[in-house]
Design a protein around this motif. Structure first.
Motif, PDB file in Angstrom:
ATOM      1  N   ASN A 243     -13.275  45.505  39.495  1.00 19.08           N
ATOM      2  CA  ASN A 243     -14.613  45.386  38.926  1.00 19.08           C
ATOM      3  C   ASN A 243     -15.506  46.488  39.459  1.00 19.08           C
ATOM      4  O   ASN A 243     -15.455  46.827  40.637  1.00 19.08           O
ATOM      5  N   GLY A 244     -16.348  47.031  38.600  1.00 16.65           N
ATOM      6  CA  GLY A 244     -17.235  48.102  39.033  1.00 16.65           C
ATOM      7  C   GLY A 244     -16.470  49.400  39.216  1.00 16.65           C
ATOM      8  O   GLY A 244     -15.390  49.614  38.652  1.00 16.65           O
ATOM      9  N   THR A 245     -17.027  50.287  40.017  1.00 18.87           N
ATOM     10  CA  THR A 245     -16.414  51.591  40.256  1.00 18.87           C
ATOM     11  C   THR A 245     -15.335  51.473  41.319  1.00 18.87           C
ATOM     12  O   THR A 245     -15.615  51.134  42.476  1.00 18.87           O
ATOM     13  N   VAL A 246     -14.098  51.755  40.925  1.00 17.31           N
ATOM     14  CA  VAL A 246     -12.961  51.687  41.842  1.00 17.31           C
ATOM     15  C   VAL A 246     -12.076  52.903  41.606  1.00 17.31           C
ATOM     16  O   VAL A 246     -11.741  53.227  40.463  1.00 17.31           O
ATOM     17  N   VAL A 247     -11.703  53.576  42.690  1.00 14.01           N
ATOM     18  CA  VAL A 247     -10.739  54.675  42.633  1.00 14.01           C
ATOM     19  C   VAL A 247      -9.469  54.232  43.337  1.00 14.01           C
ATOM     20  O   VAL A 247      -9.514  53.770  44.492  1.00 14.01           O
ATOM     21  N   VAL A 248      -8.347  54.350  42.651  1.00 12.27           N
ATOM     22  CA  VAL A 248      -7.034  54.068  43.234  1.00 12.27           C
ATOM     23  C   VAL A 248      -6.229  55.356  43.135  1.00 12.27           C
ATOM     24  O   VAL A 248      -5.833  55.768  42.045  1.00 12.27           O
ATOM     25  N   GLY A 257      -2.948  39.396  42.373  1.00 11.24           N
ATOM     26  CA  GLY A 257      -3.952  38.512  42.941  1.00 11.24           C
ATOM     27  C   GLY A 257      -5.081  39.201  43.675  1.00 11.24           C
ATOM     28  O   GLY A 257      -5.993  38.545  44.170  1.00 11.24           O
ATOM     29  N   VAL A 258      -5.048  40.518  43.760  1.00 13.26           N
ATOM     30  CA  VAL A 258      -6.098  41.267  44.452  1.00 13.26           C
ATOM     31  C   VAL A 258      -7.342  41.335  43.573  1.00 13.26           C
ATOM     32  O   VAL A 258      -7.250  41.536  42.358  1.00 13.26           O
ATOM     33  N   VAL A 259      -8.508  41.186  44.204  1.00 17.76           N
ATOM     34  CA  VAL A 259      -9.776  41.427  43.542  1.00 17.76           C
ATOM     35  C   VAL A 259     -10.506  42.520  44.314  1.00 17.76           C
ATOM     36  O   VAL A 259     -10.709  42.401  45.534  1.00 17.76           O
ATOM     37  N   ILE A 260     -10.877  43.576  43.620  1.00 19.18           N
ATOM     38  CA  ILE A 260     -11.677  44.644  44.226  1.00 19.18           C
ATOM     39  C   ILE A 260     -12.985  44.724  43.458  1.00 19.18           C
ATOM     40  O   ILE A 260     -12.997  45.028  42.270  1.00 19.18           O
ATOM     41  N   ASP A 261     -14.070  44.427  44.151  1.00 19.37           N
ATOM     42  CA  ASP A 261     -15.399  44.564  43.584  1.00 19.37           C
ATOM     43  C   ASP A 261     -15.999  45.863  44.110  1.00 19.37           C
ATOM     44  O   ASP A 261     -16.385  45.959  45.278  1.00 19.37           O
ATOM     45  N   GLY A 262     -16.054  46.864  43.236  1.00 19.45           N
ATOM     46  CA  GLY A 262     -16.526  48.175  43.650  1.00 19.45           C
ATOM     47  C   GLY A 262     -18.022  48.222  43.892  1.00 19.45           C
ATOM     48  O   GLY A 262     -18.737  47.244  43.635  1.00 19.45           O
ATOM     49  N   PRO A 263     -18.483  49.356  44.417  1.00 18.09           N
ATOM     50  CA  PRO A 263     -17.706  50.585  44.545  1.00 18.09           C
ATOM     51  C   PRO A 263     -16.709  50.517  45.704  1.00 18.09           C
ATOM     52  O   PRO A 263     -17.024  50.002  46.771  1.00 18.09           O
ATOM     53  N   ALA A 264     -15.519  51.034  45.450  1.00 14.06           N
ATOM     54  CA  ALA A 264     -14.479  51.023  46.466  1.00 14.06           C
ATOM     55  C   ALA A 264     -13.514  52.171  46.221  1.00 14.06           C
ATOM     56  O   ALA A 264     -13.345  52.643  45.094  1.00 14.06           O
ATOM     57  N   TYR A 265     -12.860  52.580  47.305  1.00 15.19           N
ATOM     58  CA  TYR A 265     -11.899  53.684  47.251  1.00 15.19           C
ATOM     59  C   TYR A 265     -10.624  53.237  47.939  1.00 15.19           C
ATOM     60  O   TYR A 265     -10.657  52.711  49.063  1.00 15.19           O
ATOM     61  N   VAL A 266      -9.489  53.460  47.273  1.00 14.89           N
ATOM     62  CA  VAL A 266      -8.179  53.160  47.833  1.00 14.89           C
ATOM     63  C   VAL A 266      -7.393  54.468  47.856  1.00 14.89           C
ATOM     64  O   VAL A 266      -7.095  55.047  46.805  1.00 14.89           O
ATOM     65  N   GLY A 267      -7.062  54.936  49.057  1.00 12.35           N
ATOM     66  CA  GLY A 267      -6.497  56.261  49.226  1.00 12.35           C
ATOM     67  C   GLY A 267      -5.016  56.360  48.912  1.00 12.35           C
ATOM     68  O   GLY A 267      -4.343  55.347  48.648  1.00 12.35           O
ATOM     69  N   GLY A 280     -17.828  45.692  48.491  1.00 10.31           N
ATOM     70  CA  GLY A 280     -18.967  46.235  49.223  1.00 10.31           C
ATOM     71  C   GLY A 280     -18.797  47.609  49.821  1.00 10.31           C
ATOM     72  O   GLY A 280     -18.845  47.769  51.040  1.00 10.31           O
ATOM     73  N   ALA A 281     -18.608  48.632  48.996  1.00 12.38           N
ATOM     74  CA  ALA A 281     -18.548  50.017  49.486  1.00 12.38           C
ATOM     75  C   ALA A 281     -17.503  50.186  50.576  1.00 12.38           C
ATOM     76  O   ALA A 281     -17.788  50.655  51.683  1.00 12.38           O
ATOM     77  N   THR A 282     -16.287  49.806  50.267  1.00  8.92           N
ATOM     78  CA  THR A 282     -15.176  49.934  51.212  1.00  8.92           C
ATOM     79  C   THR A 282     -14.311  51.127  50.850  1.00  8.92           C
ATOM     80  O   THR A 282     -14.068  51.403  49.673  1.00  8.92           O
ATOM     81  N   LYS A 289      -3.177  49.715  55.143  1.00 11.01           N
ATOM     82  CA  LYS A 289      -2.627  48.499  54.553  1.00 11.01           C
ATOM     83  C   LYS A 289      -3.597  47.338  54.750  1.00 11.01           C
ATOM     84  O   LYS A 289      -4.040  47.066  55.863  1.00 11.01           O
ATOM     85  N   VAL A 290      -3.900  46.671  53.640  1.00  4.69           N
ATOM     86  CA  VAL A 290      -4.707  45.454  53.649  1.00  4.69           C
ATOM     87  C   VAL A 290      -3.794  44.330  53.198  1.00  4.69           C
ATOM     88  O   VAL A 290      -3.326  44.320  52.058  1.00  4.69           O
ATOM     89  N   GLY A 291      -3.514  43.378  54.099  1.00  7.41           N
ATOM     90  CA  GLY A 291      -2.454  42.419  53.855  1.00  7.41           C
ATOM     91  C   GLY A 291      -2.836  41.232  53.006  1.00  7.41           C
ATOM     92  O   GLY A 291      -3.925  41.155  52.413  1.00  7.41           O
ATOM     93  N   HIS A 292      -1.939  40.271  52.944  1.00  7.15           N
ATOM     94  CA  HIS A 292      -2.093  39.070  52.125  1.00  7.15           C
ATOM     95  C   HIS A 292      -3.309  38.249  52.578  1.00  7.15           C
ATOM     96  O   HIS A 292      -3.512  37.999  53.763  1.00  7.15           O
ATOM     97  N   ALA A 293      -4.133  37.867  51.605  1.00 12.01           N
ATOM     98  CA  ALA A 293      -5.277  36.986  51.848  1.00 12.01           C
ATOM     99  C   ALA A 293      -6.266  37.571  52.861  1.00 12.01           C
ATOM    100  O   ALA A 293      -6.938  36.834  53.571  1.00 12.01           O
ATOM    101  N   VAL A 294      -6.364  38.855  52.908  1.00  9.36           N
ATOM    102  CA  VAL A 294      -7.339  39.539  53.765  1.00  9.36           C
ATOM    103  C   VAL A 294      -8.603  39.808  52.960  1.00  9.36           C
ATOM    104  O   VAL A 294      -8.542  40.133  51.766  1.00  9.36           O
ATOM    105  N   GLU A 295      -9.767  39.687  53.620  1.00 10.41           N
ATOM    106  CA  GLU A 295     -11.024  40.121  53.011  1.00 10.41           C
ATOM    107  C   GLU A 295     -11.570  41.302  53.819  1.00 10.41           C
ATOM    108  O   GLU A 295     -11.693  41.221  55.042  1.00 10.41           O
ATOM    109  N   VAL A 296     -11.874  42.374  53.112  1.00 13.14           N
ATOM    110  CA  VAL A 296     -12.492  43.560  53.720  1.00 13.14           C
ATOM    111  C   VAL A 296     -13.775  43.841  52.967  1.00 13.14           C
ATOM    112  O   VAL A 296     -13.760  43.993  51.739  1.00 13.14           O
ATOM    113  N   LYS A 297     -14.864  43.921  53.714  1.00 14.32           N
ATOM    114  CA  LYS A 297     -16.173  44.079  53.089  1.00 14.32           C
ATOM    115  C   LYS A 297     -16.931  45.226  53.750  1.00 14.32           C
ATOM    116  O   LYS A 297     -17.081  45.262  54.966  1.00 14.32           O
TER     117      LYS A 297
END
Length: 394
Positions: A243-248, A257-267, A280-282, A289-297
């Motif tokens: 959702n929102g601005t996301v770069v993968v 099952g992953v939800v990414i609410d942008g803006p976010a960047y995945v390298g 939240g601007a992550t 690596k962001v594992g199972h059932a982890v929240e990063v904000k």
């Protein structure tokens, strides 16, 4: 216009993140700080760039190469960090007898204002603040800069010195200044001579950020991640939600099952999920690596960092190859609602941020179910035991 970018310092206020890398190479939204600076400079009018390097110079050279954004890049070495005037003097042999711009390689500038600076020389960049007495303040008379007053009790204006200058060619002969009270050779003394010899225009920046301390790296990431355009070059599972601005980036994997609410960047080569929540601007760095059932904000995970399953990381900066064991939880809010404090060069200082988690140097490891308190700094290679509650720096 020829441009000098200062990138030689050790970045001591940013430690432990700069224990083994120069501050201008810290990552912001998928690029290093200095890449953002040079890219904005080229867009504003830099025809060629001379980068002054010193501490861990190889990292800066690798970030920029011999050309960046179409402009040639050369390097000058400041073997001993004796101040900004000394840094420009180190670059003098690379400069033509023509006007030149000086920028800090660890600062962010909005493109429109920087373009105005390039077109207004001689000029000094500035930024309006409510508390100018805490900074070097431009003294402006009849629309011209007459000098800089350091931390005045009665500020002559609300324009603080942003450390961005357009100097006339003659200033190359004015770089041999005396030591300041700090024992350094200051570029503000060169500016003072320029003000005496020329009409210097103050150019207020609409947006500017001096990235000197760890929470300012978060602010830089918030700024630049918000400017990204959505792009998916990696593998995203059909059951993931962006959702929102996301770069993968290419090589990255976003699992089911992953939800990414942008803006976010995945390298590049990073992995998120399954069933993780990123918001939240992550910025998730290369190979992280962001594992199972982890929240990063609202966090920065540098190259190779790992957050194990069932963990929470908020408003934090994790250095390279940090490894959080499963169930690690980061607190990011004080119960009294006050701004979180952080240790900078041995002193606890207010960050001005109501929410701030932890700052981890490279190679930090936590055991399972560790809890880290808001404002904790973990030094390079620090350890937290399984189940431990960490309330103090280590």
């Amino acid at each position: 216009m020829q441009t000098v970018v200062l990138a030689a310092g050790q970045g001591t206020r940013m430690r432990p993140l700069t224990d083994s890398r120069p501050k201008p190479t810290l990552p912001v939204a998928g690029r290093s700080l200095v890449e953002h600076t040079v890219g904005t400079a080229v867009a504003a009018g830099a025809s060629r760039v001379v980068v002054v390097v010193g501490y861990e110079a190889r990292d800066v050279r690798e970030a920029l190469g011999d050309e960046y954004a179409g402009a040639p890049v050369t390097y000058a070495v400041q073997s001993e960090q004796r101040g900004t005037a000394d840094a420009v003097r180190a670059a003098a042999s690379e400069l033509d007898d023509a006007p030149f711009v000086v920028l800090n390689g660890d600062a962010l500038y909005d493109a429109a204002s920087l373009s105005t600076l390039y077109d207004s020389g001689p000029a000094a960049g500035s930024f309006r603040v409510d508390n100018p007495g805490d900074y070097g303040v431009l003294d402006v008379v009849d629309g011209r800069v007459t000098g800089v007053v350091e931390k005045p009790a009665d500020p002559p204006s609300n324009l603080i010195n942003a450390g961005a200058y357009v100097f006339p060619a003659a200033a190359l002969a004015w770089l041999d200044v005396g030591e300041s009270e700090r024992g350094e050779l200051e570029l503000t003394d060169v500016l003072a001579r320029t003000c005496a010899e020329c009409e210097v225009t103050p150019v207020p920046f609409e947006r500017w950020l001096d990235v000197g301390r760890p929470w300012e790296l978060l602010a830089a990431n918030e700024w630049k991640v918000a400017e990204l355009d959505s792009r998916v070059d990696g593998a995203v599972h059909a059951d993931a939600e962006l959702n929102g601005t996301v770069v993968v980036e290419a090589g990255a994997t976003v699992r089911s099952g992953v939800v990414i609410d942008g803006p976010a960047y995945v390298g590049p080569d990073a992995t998120v999920g399954p069933n993780a929540y990123v918001r939240g601007a992550t910025a998730v760095g290369a190979g992280a690596k962001v594992g199972h059932a982890v929240e990063v904000k609202n966090a920065v995970l540098m190259e190779g960092a790992t957050v194990g399953h069932l963990s929470y990381v908020g408003d934090s900066v994790l250095g390279r190859d940090v490894n959080f064991g499963a169930g690690t939880t980061v607190a990011n809010l004080r119960h009294d609602g006050a701004d979180v404090k952080l240790t900078v060069k041995g002193e606890r200082v207010s960050t001005g941020r109501r929410k701030l988690g932890v700052v981890c140097g490279d190679g930090v490891k936590t055991g399972i179910n560790a809890s880290l308190n808001a404002g904790v700094v973990l030094s390079t290679g620090a350890r937290a035991s399984p189940g431990e509650v960490v309330t103090r720096d280590r």
